[in-house]
Write a protein that holds these residues in place. Structure first.
Motif, PDB file in Angstrom:
ATOM      1  N   ASP A 273       0.830  -1.211   0.000  1.00 41.28           N
ATOM      2  CA  ASP A 273       0.000   0.000   0.000  1.00 41.28           C
ATOM      3  C   ASP A 273       0.863   1.259   0.000  1.00 41.28           C
ATOM      4  O   ASP A 273       0.556   2.233  -0.703  1.00 41.28           O
ATOM      5  CB  ASP A 273      -0.922   0.017   1.223  1.00 41.28           C
ATOM      6  N   ARG A 289      -2.109  -0.721  -8.325  1.00 39.43           N
ATOM      7  CA  ARG A 289      -2.697  -1.740  -7.461  1.00 39.43           C
ATOM      8  C   ARG A 289      -1.597  -2.550  -6.790  1.00 39.43           C
ATOM      9  O   ARG A 289      -0.571  -2.838  -7.418  1.00 39.43           O
ATOM     10  CB  ARG A 289      -3.571  -2.699  -8.281  1.00 39.43           C
ATOM     11  N   GLY A 290      -1.837  -2.922  -5.546  1.00 38.52           N
ATOM     12  CA  GLY A 290      -0.851  -3.716  -4.829  1.00 38.52           C
ATOM     13  C   GLY A 290      -1.461  -4.968  -4.227  1.00 38.52           C
ATOM     14  O   GLY A 290      -2.572  -4.925  -3.718  1.00 38.52           O
ATOM     15  N   ASP A 291      -0.740  -6.071  -4.328  1.00 38.81           N
ATOM     16  CA  ASP A 291      -1.133  -7.308  -3.651  1.00 38.81           C
ATOM     17  C   ASP A 291       0.012  -7.748  -2.757  1.00 38.81           C
ATOM     18  O   ASP A 291       1.186  -7.601  -3.122  1.00 38.81           O
ATOM     19  CB  ASP A 291      -1.388  -8.433  -4.664  1.00 38.81           C
ATOM     20  N   LEU A 296      -0.734 -17.137   1.419  1.00 37.11           N
ATOM     21  CA  LEU A 296      -1.128 -17.946   0.266  1.00 37.11           C
ATOM     22  C   LEU A 296       0.080 -18.636  -0.353  1.00 37.11           C
ATOM     23  O   LEU A 296       0.019 -19.793  -0.743  1.00 37.11           O
ATOM     24  CB  LEU A 296      -1.802 -17.062  -0.792  1.00 37.11           C
ATOM     25  N   PHE A 300      -0.790 -22.586   0.045  1.00 32.44           N
ATOM     26  CA  PHE A 300      -1.881 -22.775  -0.916  1.00 32.44           C
ATOM     27  C   PHE A 300      -1.974 -24.261  -1.262  1.00 32.44           C
ATOM     28  O   PHE A 300      -0.972 -24.908  -1.541  1.00 32.44           O
ATOM     29  CB  PHE A 300      -1.600 -21.956  -2.168  1.00 32.44           C
TER      30      PHE A 300
ATOM     31  N   PHE B 156     -10.356 -20.900  -6.398  1.00 34.21           N
ATOM     32  CA  PHE B 156      -9.152 -20.298  -5.820  1.00 34.21           C
ATOM     33  C   PHE B 156      -9.390 -19.943  -4.354  1.00 34.21           C
ATOM     34  O   PHE B 156      -8.571 -20.242  -3.483  1.00 34.21           O
ATOM     35  CB  PHE B 156      -8.742 -19.040  -6.600  1.00 34.21           C
ATOM     36  N   ALA B 160      -7.512 -21.495  -1.256  1.00 34.33           N
ATOM     37  CA  ALA B 160      -6.730 -20.577  -0.427  1.00 34.33           C
ATOM     38  C   ALA B 160      -7.108 -20.737   1.037  1.00 34.33           C
ATOM     39  O   ALA B 160      -6.237 -20.793   1.912  1.00 34.33           O
ATOM     40  CB  ALA B 160      -6.951 -19.133  -0.881  1.00 34.33           C
ATOM     41  N   GLY B 267      -7.199  -3.957  -4.429  1.00 34.81           N
ATOM     42  CA  GLY B 267      -5.859  -3.481  -4.736  1.00 34.81           C
ATOM     43  C   GLY B 267      -5.199  -2.787  -3.565  1.00 34.81           C
ATOM     44  O   GLY B 267      -4.244  -2.038  -3.724  1.00 34.81           O
ATOM     45  N   SER B 268      -5.686  -3.045  -2.363  1.00 32.47           N
ATOM     46  CA  SER B 268      -5.105  -2.474  -1.154  1.00 32.47           C
ATOM     47  C   SER B 268      -5.328  -3.458  -0.019  1.00 32.47           C
ATOM     48  O   SER B 268      -6.341  -4.140   0.038  1.00 32.47           O
ATOM     49  CB  SER B 268      -5.782  -1.142  -0.835  1.00 32.47           C
ATOM     50  N   GLY B 269      -4.372  -3.532   0.892  1.00 35.93           N
ATOM     51  CA  GLY B 269      -4.490  -4.453   2.023  1.00 35.93           C
ATOM     52  C   GLY B 269      -5.063  -3.793   3.256  1.00 35.93           C
ATOM     53  O   GLY B 269      -5.011  -4.357   4.353  1.00 35.93           O
ATOM     54  N   ASP B 291      -4.502 -11.414   5.195  1.00 30.77           N
ATOM     55  CA  ASP B 291      -4.153 -11.460   3.772  1.00 30.77           C
ATOM     56  C   ASP B 291      -5.297 -10.862   2.970  1.00 30.77           C
ATOM     57  O   ASP B 291      -6.470 -11.031   3.312  1.00 30.77           O
ATOM     58  CB  ASP B 291      -3.975 -12.915   3.295  1.00 30.77           C
ATOM     59  N   PHE B 293      -6.654 -11.179  -0.779  1.00 28.70           N
ATOM     60  CA  PHE B 293      -6.399 -12.069  -1.921  1.00 28.70           C
ATOM     61  C   PHE B 293      -6.166 -11.286  -3.213  1.00 28.70           C
ATOM     62  O   PHE B 293      -5.492 -11.759  -4.114  1.00 28.70           O
ATOM     63  CB  PHE B 293      -7.521 -13.084  -2.087  1.00 28.70           C
ATOM     64  N   GLY B 294      -6.745 -10.108  -3.298  1.00 34.64           N
ATOM     65  CA  GLY B 294      -6.481  -9.200  -4.409  1.00 34.64           C
ATOM     66  C   GLY B 294      -6.644  -9.825  -5.786  1.00 34.64           C
ATOM     67  O   GLY B 294      -7.562 -10.611  -6.026  1.00 34.64           O
ATOM     68  N   TYR B 295      -5.715  -9.482  -6.677  1.00 36.71           N
ATOM     69  CA  TYR B 295      -5.844  -9.902  -8.061  1.00 36.71           C
ATOM     70  C   TYR B 295      -5.532 -11.369  -8.272  1.00 36.71           C
ATOM     71  O   TYR B 295      -5.886 -11.949  -9.294  1.00 36.71           O
ATOM     72  CB  TYR B 295      -5.002  -8.978  -8.952  1.00 36.71           C
ATOM     73  N   LEU B 296      -4.868 -11.985  -7.277  1.00 37.88           N
ATOM     74  CA  LEU B 296      -4.551 -13.405  -7.408  1.00 37.88           C
ATOM     75  C   LEU B 296      -5.817 -14.212  -7.667  1.00 37.88           C
ATOM     76  O   LEU B 296      -5.819 -15.146  -8.455  1.00 37.88           O
ATOM     77  CB  LEU B 296      -3.869 -13.917  -6.140  1.00 37.88           C
ATOM     78  N   ARG B 298      -8.545 -13.666  -9.217  1.00 35.73           N
ATOM     79  CA  ARG B 298      -9.266 -13.644 -10.488  1.00 35.73           C
ATOM     80  C   ARG B 298      -8.391 -14.008 -11.682  1.00 35.73           C
ATOM     81  O   ARG B 298      -8.914 -14.340 -12.736  1.00 35.73           O
ATOM     82  CB  ARG B 298      -9.940 -12.296 -10.716  1.00 35.73           C
TER      83      ARG B 298
END
Lengths: 404, 404
Positions: A273, A289-291, A296, A300, B156, B160, B267-269, B291, B293-296, B298
């Motif tokens: 962030d 955007r940040g991950d 995981l 996973f 997913f 997860a 896109g933010s934690g 955690d 999960f964000g973009y992971l 999708r």
């Protein structure tokens, strides 16, 4: 007279294959006629001092095989780092239960515990065979080609970046993915294996082996963004300035985000962030955007390297064979013997214990923000078979009618 | 006289299978003798107004099959939500290129675009067949049993949480996993499918369909933690208070974290971090990890439901068949016909366009923090074959020697 008792424990952060090593120890130990009981310590060394043992001689081999394929530490783990006093407690319990073989699966802290206990037993003249079995997603054990657990976590990271790159290409902007690894950048570097086409991300990789400068970072991102209209970045949670201060602490302080100003690097999305905020405000890029891959990447279920599984099983099995047919304590190590083949050795505990390997210079590109082909050649066979591959449409542009 | 020109576009957030629908359209369209050209719009509707087309008639069927198996939108996507004026621009371009069939793959915004363009074409007396092809990981299209993309994202999330639960059992504490879904909780609810044994997590699930109260949340977590010594929590990014204010905004304000006080949920934690902070400070629990999960979730490559792949392909193929042999525009919908079987229907665009489905009450447990068996029965077949399974050792405790 022999008691025929074996104890196995798991320590530190879980991995996708640490139970393979457990199954390797248990199944191989049960095969030996001299072994009458195989105990498992619940939650690592903590379970030893608490005498919290499960009798794994009473577990079915079928269930052991199923557990072997399950991520995370089936016996439970601990973050306890035993000092000398703690090791005395452990040794007292091992002696009381007449344990003759102690197997500890873990990273460099776990190997140090084994080293101290081995020395204590020798001093006391108690016949204890102690073997350390390697495990860590950080890949930071010295004298090992690599460590079990790392290949599967690396596979997760490579697949995650392959997907993040596709996502970013579809909806262009800047993407920051934060990867585990406080001192060693191997896992972050694995992001590079998610690249296929020349303009694929990750375009920039920041490792703890190189000093991080926010000014340099912003100018790197700007250059990539201007060239590709997008930018995918892999960042190690352990990035730090020249004084060794983690960037998380530094950025949080600069922005007066006190709540983030602690030293817990994992389990928080703060670093991603904060970096995104810098990019947004300094470079005026809108879509950032940040991950944070967080837990995981190490647990996973369903993303595992078959090479990692096989090797994790073998280090457990070899540990028992070294204990039964060898004459000294030690740490099992993976040695690469070909392209791609491995063998296992028993190293003196002092060679491995408490030491930290970081990425070798030959694996880091001169730019400091990429890996070398030597690293790609090193990592690729570890990722195993069936690695998913990304494809793209070929551009056949249609002439415009309206123009513009 | 027919121009034989087809245009296909992809809109909104990428999914793991949206390229299956693209391949379904292209391969089926190319099979029809009346079709001479299949164009793809680059970056969705944005590519239409820019006349940025690729000729997919010049793409090999082999590469189309490989692209179909690749996550994210191969043509590129956009977040543009066309208004009437924008739709006029689109229509102008379609007309200039003599497009006769327009296929738009996307969520409810995309279906609304198709609806407006369909109406414009009718008004202008221009012969255009417009079909909307469903896609969204949120599963929030009305009149559909489910939407392509959701099953793979749900898989997913389930995997997860299965892994996060194992990790949390190994190193006990509180774990918060934040899942995408602003209004619909389907994807967050999928976390429940990661459970196997009765004491497995996620122990608590917070959905946007229910009002979130931080006091209630903390007392829920406390109760689970006291019972199990640990707690795994699935939280939707869209949780909000009774006034509809997102919890992210509310918590950030309360803690004066101004930087997080925006409305960007993904896109933010920040939400995970803020909830973890509440648990640490209010409940005095030491090990709390979050955690996002964000973009992971999708676009992860290598975690896909084969059922989802097949259905995503079929909605694309059916769209062309509806266009060729039907007599009206519409939106392709998946209807469940058995346990488990589906069929496809063409719904009037107005039935789907711009509407949002949320989780039905029958899918949410009375507690508001779990799903029902009806939901498990609904979701399980969508996750596809080969779902990894978690196993644990059976407890055979060894009697203590030293006591304690």
């Amino acid at each position: 007279m022999s008691s025929g008792k074996v104890l196995v424990a798991q320590g530190g952060g879980p991995t996708a294959v640490i139970n393979q090593s457990l199954a390797g120890v248990v199944l191989e130990a049960r095969r030996h006629h001299g072994i009458q009981r195989v105990y498992g310590a619940r939650h690592g060394v903590r379970g030893i001092v608490n005498e919290d043992f499960w009798d794994l001689t009473q577990e079915t081999s079928h269930n052991l095989e199923m557990v072997a394929n399950t991520p995370s530490s089936a016996l439970g783990s601990t973050r306890d780092k035993p000092d000398l006093k703690y090791c005395h407690e452990i040794f007292k319990v091992l002696r009381a239960h007449q344990i003759e073989h102690f197997f500890n699966i873990g990273g460099n802290d776990s190997s140090d515990t084994v080293r101290i206990i081995s020395e204590e037993a020798a001093k006391a003249g108690y016949p204890l065979r102690c073997i350390h079995i390697p495990k860590t997603i950080d890949n930071d054990l010295v004298s090992n080609d690599h460590t079990p657990g790392f290949p599967s976590a690396a596979r997760f990271v490579a697949q995650a970046f392959a997907g993040a790159n596709l996502d970013n290409a579809s909806l262009p902007g800047v993407y920051v993915g934060v990867v585990m690894g406080r001192h060693a950048g191997f896992l972050t570097a694995a992001a590079a294996l998610g690249k296929k086409f020349p303009d694929d991300g990750p375009h920039l990789i920041y490792l703890p082996e190189r000093v991080f400068s926010i000014e340099r970072f912003l100018s790197d991102v700007k250059a990539v963004y201007e060239r590709h209209g997008r930018c995918v970045i892999a960042v190690s949670e352990g990035i730090h300035d020249e004084s060794g201060t983690p960037m998380l602490v530094k950025l949080a302080k600069a922005l007066e985000h006190d709540a983030h100003g602690n030293v817990q690097l994992s389990g928080s999305g703060a670093l991603a962030d904060l970096l995104c905020e810098e990019i947004k405000t300094q470079l005026k890029i809108k879509r950032v955007r940040g991950d944070t891959f967080g837990y995981l990447q190490r647990s996973f279920i369903g993303c595992v390297s078959d090479v990692d599984q096989r090797e994790a099983r073998e280090v457990g099995e070899k540990a028992v064979q070294f204990a039964m047919w060898g004459s000294r304590d030690g740490s099992v190590a993976i040695k690469r013997t070909g392209y791609y083949s491995v063998d296992y050795e028993l190293l003196p505990l002092a060679e491995v214990a408490g030491k930290t390997r970081v990425m070798e210079d030959e694996f880091i590109a001169a730019s400091g923000t990429d890996v070398t082909d030597a690293f790609r050649l090193y990592l690729r066979p570890l990722l195993g078979s069936g690695l998913p591959d990304a494809f793209r449409l070929r551009a056949h542009s249609v002439p415009k009618v309206l123009g513009g």
